[in-house]
Each structure stands twice: as structure tokens, then as C-alpha cells.
Design an enzyme around this catalytic site. Structure first.
Site, PDB file in Angstrom:
ATOM      1  N   ASN A 210      27.997 -32.724  -6.087  1.00 29.39           N
ATOM      2  CA  ASN A 210      28.480 -31.444  -5.575  1.00 29.39           C
ATOM      3  C   ASN A 210      29.986 -31.344  -5.706  1.00 29.39           C
ATOM      4  O   ASN A 210      30.475 -31.075  -6.785  1.00 29.39           O
ATOM      5  CB  ASN A 210      27.992 -31.171  -4.161  1.00 29.39           C
ATOM      6  CG  ASN A 210      27.903 -29.672  -3.903  1.00 29.39           C
ATOM      7  OD1 ASN A 210      28.016 -28.874  -4.842  1.00 29.39           O
ATOM      8  ND2 ASN A 210      27.702 -29.259  -2.682  1.00 29.39           N
TER       9      ASN A 210
ATOM     10  N   THR B 168      30.461 -30.995 -11.134  1.00 31.57           N
ATOM     11  CA  THR B 168      29.182 -31.470 -11.603  1.00 31.57           C
ATOM     12  C   THR B 168      29.485 -31.893 -13.022  1.00 31.57           C
ATOM     13  O   THR B 168      30.591 -31.667 -13.495  1.00 31.57           O
ATOM     14  CB  THR B 168      28.186 -30.290 -11.487  1.00 31.57           C
ATOM     15  OG1 THR B 168      28.038 -29.964 -10.116  1.00 31.57           O
ATOM     16  CG2 THR B 168      26.848 -30.538 -12.121  1.00 31.57           C
TER      17      THR B 168
HETATM   18  N1  GLY Z   1      25.913 -28.687  -6.647  1.00 32.81           N
HETATM   19  C1  GLY Z   1      25.909 -27.697  -7.628  1.00 32.81           C
HETATM   20  C2  GLY Z   1      24.527 -27.264  -7.990  1.00 32.81           C
HETATM   21  O1  GLY Z   1      23.609 -28.064  -7.927  1.00 32.81           O
HETATM   22  O2  GLY Z   1      24.328 -26.132  -8.314  1.00 32.81           O
END
Ligand code: GLY
Length: 564
Positions: A393, A373
Site C-alpha cells: 500500500n 505499489t
Molecule cells: N493498495 C493499492 C491497491 O491495491 O489498489
């Protein structure tokens, strides 16, 4: 001889640059500051600020630039959250989290025996949620920006159309994921040289992406959610039996929501609410810790780590039970972030020894790493502050580039609890609050946060790192507010993480002295040094008295703090 040597050492002390101190010195500026995971994107932000744009204009420009220059996590095929504090005192957030397609259902990631099949939620077409980034950034720009879309998107269009030279890290990261990228012809076309990996120094041009960005520049959200781009996304879905339809795209809406607000030792915390768990978990941990003398017990001591670990466990246990998309599930936000609730939960917090997580919950699971992220923080000349975390993600999301549109899609469906008790790729558990439902947003851990001191922005902070995002943000907040570190010191300091299940403290290798680890083990904690690092914080601290902005990129990454 000794005398000569000692004179030399004394001389060295005075003339040599104090390297360790220099590494912990933040970047200082007077007017504006942009800190992101990529130097090209940080420079774009400053360029927009210098043109008279405000922090929201710069945030949107940086977001689109990251989609071009940092495609492992920067995106238009994913989602994110933006926390804003305007100089006039207004605070708000934009939720542009991905949502499940309308035809998604609660058994889509289970096999015929009802077992969770992680590859279905993590890889390929089914893993993809309906992207939200473009809707959110366009909406934030329209409501809080000063500049037009053309100006704000132009740097991203230029990077995509004219190309940029690849850094060592960019080329290396692409090589690391080459096998997955080669699985999809559209990804191989956009991100390899006819099947061969790109090298450091290569000029990287993305013509399809440039055209997609130009459609957004011209038509706003319709340039993505309708017309050519939408057609290309739906055609891509059809190639792999994905679920996203034209209706899913046309009906996606970003939402402006009030932030999570709380206090810690007189500072105000402004962070992201559902569908992120970030603000709630951060606030619960801060509330639990508030009565303890964290500064007195010292940074990195076994006492402080033990105390923080117990708070982390309690808050993450609540995350698994109560948190999900607030539009679908009655998340008890007010209670979770209240001081009264923390006082009740604190009864379970024994600061002298480890309370086994199974006494606070159940399950035994294995956790994988996640750094997929990206976060950026911005302050402008007027004092507007913006904190954005955005994600597809996994690194390069589901690894599928939309053919003809040039961008990676996300694999965010894995952030749902596919089955109660079955961990996702971050080892996180969940139940009905975060079950898969049509059009629902999956729970996030992203924690874009703004800390106010005397009612004014003081610290702008956030991180990637899946489940470890919230504890990374907690540690930097405590490092600044309790341990009085400057923002670069706070960022560089070693980190650890506990998320209730598995019942293990993960710590950065060489992060904590052996006797601290032995002390914690003697008190019942299982400690596991981790292969990689924890979090990648991009932060700004504001020294209002002297009129300075201090920016610090995390030394664990290769980003840049750029000010003017
Ligand atoms: N995909 C990581 C989060 O949104 O926590």
C-alpha cells in the site's frame, strides 16, 4: 555564417542520435523480456529465464528480489495479484491479496462518535492486513513453475545476505521517509545506519531478511506462516497492539481464480477479478469507449480526453457501489463487464460536455497521491506471459519492520471502506461491498493485464498508483491499440485521471497543451495539474510476425527492461 549554421544543423540531423526518438524506443529482444521497477530485479528475472526457467519462475524470483532491492513497494509483508497466460492457451490468476485479521470489525477505524480516523487505517499496527505474497508466489511456483524454490529464491537471498550498492533513488526515498522509519526501533535498526540515513553507494546488507528468505526457501509457505517467521510477526504485533495472530497467519490461503475476460475491438483482455476492481473497471471503460472513434479523435485532444473522462466517471461510480471481495459480497462481475451493461450506461455518457459527477453519485472529497505499489511484466522463450502487481500500500507500508525478520508490513487495511462516504488515502469511496469484515480481502485497484491479439499475448501491462492504476493501464492500452504507438511511446505519453469523485480531471504537469485544457474547461471540466506523475507502467509488447519482444519501463520511474 547562416549557410555554415544550416549545414551544421543538417549534419547534426544526420549524425546526432535522435534523442527524443531514442527515448521512445523500447528495448528489443528475441527470447525473453523482464520489465520491472528495479534493474537488479529485472536482471534476476532474466538470469532465471536463461537457466531454463519459465515466466512464472522468473516472476516469483523477481517478486522475492523486489522484496530485497525495492522494499518501498516490493514485499513479502504485503500482497498482490499474478495474471498468467501459458503458451498452451491456459489463462489463470493468483490472488494473494492481504485479508483482515479474524478480530477485525467494521468500527475499528472509527472514533467514539463514529467518525473515520484515517491515521488508524493508514499508520501503525492496526493498518496491517495478513500478508499474502509468500503464499501466492509459492503456490504459483508449485502449480506453473519449472524450477525449485531453492533456485528461484537464491538471487533474493544473495542480495539480502551479501548486500548491494544503493542507488541514488533508493537512498533518497529512504531519506524522505526517515521520520516515520525512526519511530519504530525495528525499522530504524534495519533501514538506517544506527539512526543515520543510508547514502547512495553504501553497501546495504539485510541479514534478518536473508534468514527469513532462507526459511521460505527451505519450507515454502510454512517458512513464513508458521514457525520462526510467524512467531516474529506475532511478537511484533504484540508490541503495538496489532491484531494478527498465529491462527490468522496459519489460515491464510492464496487463491487461484479465473481471470476477468473481455474484448476490445477484437483484442482479448485478460485481467484481475475481485478482490481487485482493476479488471472490472478497465473492462467497463473499454466497453463504454468501444463504439467511439478514439483514433480518429486523436491522442490528447480535448474530445478524446472528455470522452475517456466520462467513461472513467461511470466505471468508478460503479466501483464504489458494487465492488469488494467476491467471497463476501455478491459482486455482479458478469453484468459489470458485459457489452449490454455498457450500452445501458452509455446513455449517460455525453461526449460533448462534462456531466457533473454529483448527477451520477454524491460526495465531495480530496484526493492524495499514491505511487506505492509496483508492477512487473515477463515473457519467456516459449511465449508464456506473466503480469504481476504487488503492494504494501503506502511506500514502506505501515513503516514497521518485523523485528528479527527484516521486512516491512503493509498498511492495506486502508483499502477497505472504513465508513460509507469516507474517502481512503486515494480518495476512493465505498460502501458495504467493501466494508471491514473478519477474514475479508480489501478491494484493490491493481490491474495486471494481458492483451491477446489473434489469440496470442500481445501486450503485458500494469502499474502502481492506487486509484490511478486502472486509468493509467487504460491509457497505455488505448495508446497501443487505438493510437498505434509503440510500447515506449505509449508509456511515455502524458496521462490524466478521473475517478468520479472528486469531480476533477487530474493531469500531469506540462502533459497537455493550454488550449486543450481551456477547451475542456469551456465544456465544464475542472482540471487540476498534479504535483507528481500518474502511474509507472512496466510493459512488454510482442511482435509475433517478426519474432521480437519489446520492453519499456516507465520514464517516470527508474526501472529497467532487460531482454536477451
Ligand atoms: N493498495 C493499492 C491497491 O491495491 O489498489
Amino acid at each position: 555564417m547562416m549557410k555554415t549554421l544550416s549545414s551544421f544543423l543538417i549534419l547534426l540531423l544526420f549524425v546526432a542520435p535522435p534523442l527524443s526518438v531514442a527515448a521512445k524506443r523500447p528495448v528489443r529482444a528475441k527470447h525473453g523480456m523482464v520489465v520491472s521497477a528495479d534493474a537488479n530485479a529485472s536482471n534476476v528475472g532474466v538470469q532465471i529465464l536463461k537457466k531454463g526457467g519459465n515466466a512464472v519462475d522468473a516472476a516469483v524470483a523477481v517478486g522475492f528480489a523486489l522484496a530485497v532491492t525495492f522494499p518501498g513497494a516490493g514485499n513479502i509483508g504485503g500482497g498482490g495479484f499474478m495474471v498468467i497466460r501459458m503458451a498452451d492457451g491456459r489463462t489463470t490468476t493468483f490472488d494473494y491479496r492481504e485479508k483482515a485479521p479474524a478480530s477485525a470489525n467494521s468500527t475499528m477505524f472509527l472514533d467514539e462518535k463514529g467518525n473515520f480516523v484515517p491515521s488508524r487505517s493508514q499508520d501503525g499496527y492496526l493498518a496491517c492486513g495478513v500478508p499474502g505474497s509468500v503464499a501466492g508466489m509459492v503456490m504459483a511456483l508449485e502449480r506453473y513453475g519449472k524450477l525449485d524454490r531453492k533456485t528461484v529464491l537464491q538471487p533474493a537471498v544473495d542480495f539480502a545476505a551479501k548486500g548491494f550498492r544503493l542507488s541514488h533513488e533508493f537512498a533518497d526515498e529512504l531519506k524522505a521517509d526517515m521520520r516515520d522509519i525512526l519511530k519504530y526501533p525495528s525499522s530504524a535498526k534495519a533501514f538506517t545506519k544506527e539512526g543515520r540515513p543510508y547514502d547512495e553507494g553504501d553497501l546495504f546488507v539485510q541479514k534478518d531478511l536473508a534468514r527469513t528468505l532462507q526459511r521460505i526457501q527451505r519450507k515454502g509457505r510454512d517458512g513464513f506462516y508458521r514457525g520462526t517467521t510467524a512467531d516474529l510477526i506475532v511478537a511484533e504485533m504484540k508490541r503495538g497492539a496489532g491484531l494478527i495472530t498465529k491462527d490468522d497467519l496459519a489460515s491464510y490461503v492464496a487463491v487461484e481464480r479465473p481471470p476477468i475476460r473481455g474484448t476490445y475491438r477484437g483484442y482479448e483482455i485478460v485481467s484481475m477479478g475481485p478482490p481487485s476492481s482493476g479488471g472490472m473497471v478497465l473492462m467497463e471503460m473499454l466497453n463504454l469507449l468501444e463504439p467511439f472513434d478514439i483514433a480518429g479523435s486523436g491522442f490528447g485532444s480535448s474530445k478524446t480526453i472528455g470522452l475517456m473522462t466520462e467513461a472513467m466517471k461511470l466505471a468508478y461510480a460503479d466501483r464504489a457501489e458494487f465492488m469488494g471481495d467476491g467471497d463476501f459480497y455478491p459482486v455482479p462481475v458478469g453484468r459489470l463487464i458485459s457489452k449490454d451493461y455498457a450500452a445501458e450506461r452509455r446513455v449517460l455518457l455525453d461526449s460533448s460536455k462534462a456531466t457533473p459527477s454529483r448527477l451520477l453519485g454524491h460526495g465531495a472529497i480530496e484526493i492524495k497521491e499514491g505511487m506505492h505499489t509496483t508492477h512487473y511484466s515477463i515473457v519467456d522463450q516459449w511465449g508464456n506471459a506473466v503480469s504481476v502487481t504487488t503492494t504494501i500500500n503506502s511506500w514502506y507500508g505501515n513503516k514497521i519492520v518485523v523485528d528479527g525478520a527484516g521486512f516491512f508490513l503493509n498498511n492495506e487495511m486502508d483499502d477497505f471502506a472504513a465508513k460509507p462516504g469516507a474517502p481512503n488515502q486515494f480518495g476512493l469511496l465505498g460502501g458495504s461491498a467493501n466494508s471491514v469484515q473478519p477474514n475479508k480481502r480489501m478491494l484493490s485497484a491493481m490491474t495486471p493485464t494481458i492483451v491477446l491479439k489473434d489469440g496470442q499475448p500481445y501486450l503485458i501491462v500494469g502499474s502502481p498508483g492506487g486509484s490511478t492504476i486502472i486509468t493509467s493501464v487504460l491509457q497505455v492500452v488505448l495508446n497501443v491499440l487505438d493510437h498505434r504507438m509503440n510500447v515506449a511511446e505509449a508509456n511515455e505519453a502524458p496521462r490524466f485521471h478521473h475517478q468520479w469523485m472528486p469531480d476533477t480531471i487530474q493531469c500531469e504537469r506540462f502533459g497537455f497543451p493550454k488550449d486543450v485544457i481551456q477547451n475542456l474547461e469551456a465544456r465544464g471540466y475542472a482540471i487540476r495539474p498534479r504535483g507528481g506523475t500518474l502511474g509507472r507502467i512496466e510493459a512488454i509488447q510482442i511482435d509475433r510476425k517478426n519474432g521480437f519482444l519489446f520492453g519499456a519501463t516507465d520514464p517516470r520511474g527508474y526501472g529497467a527492461a532487460v531482454g536477451y
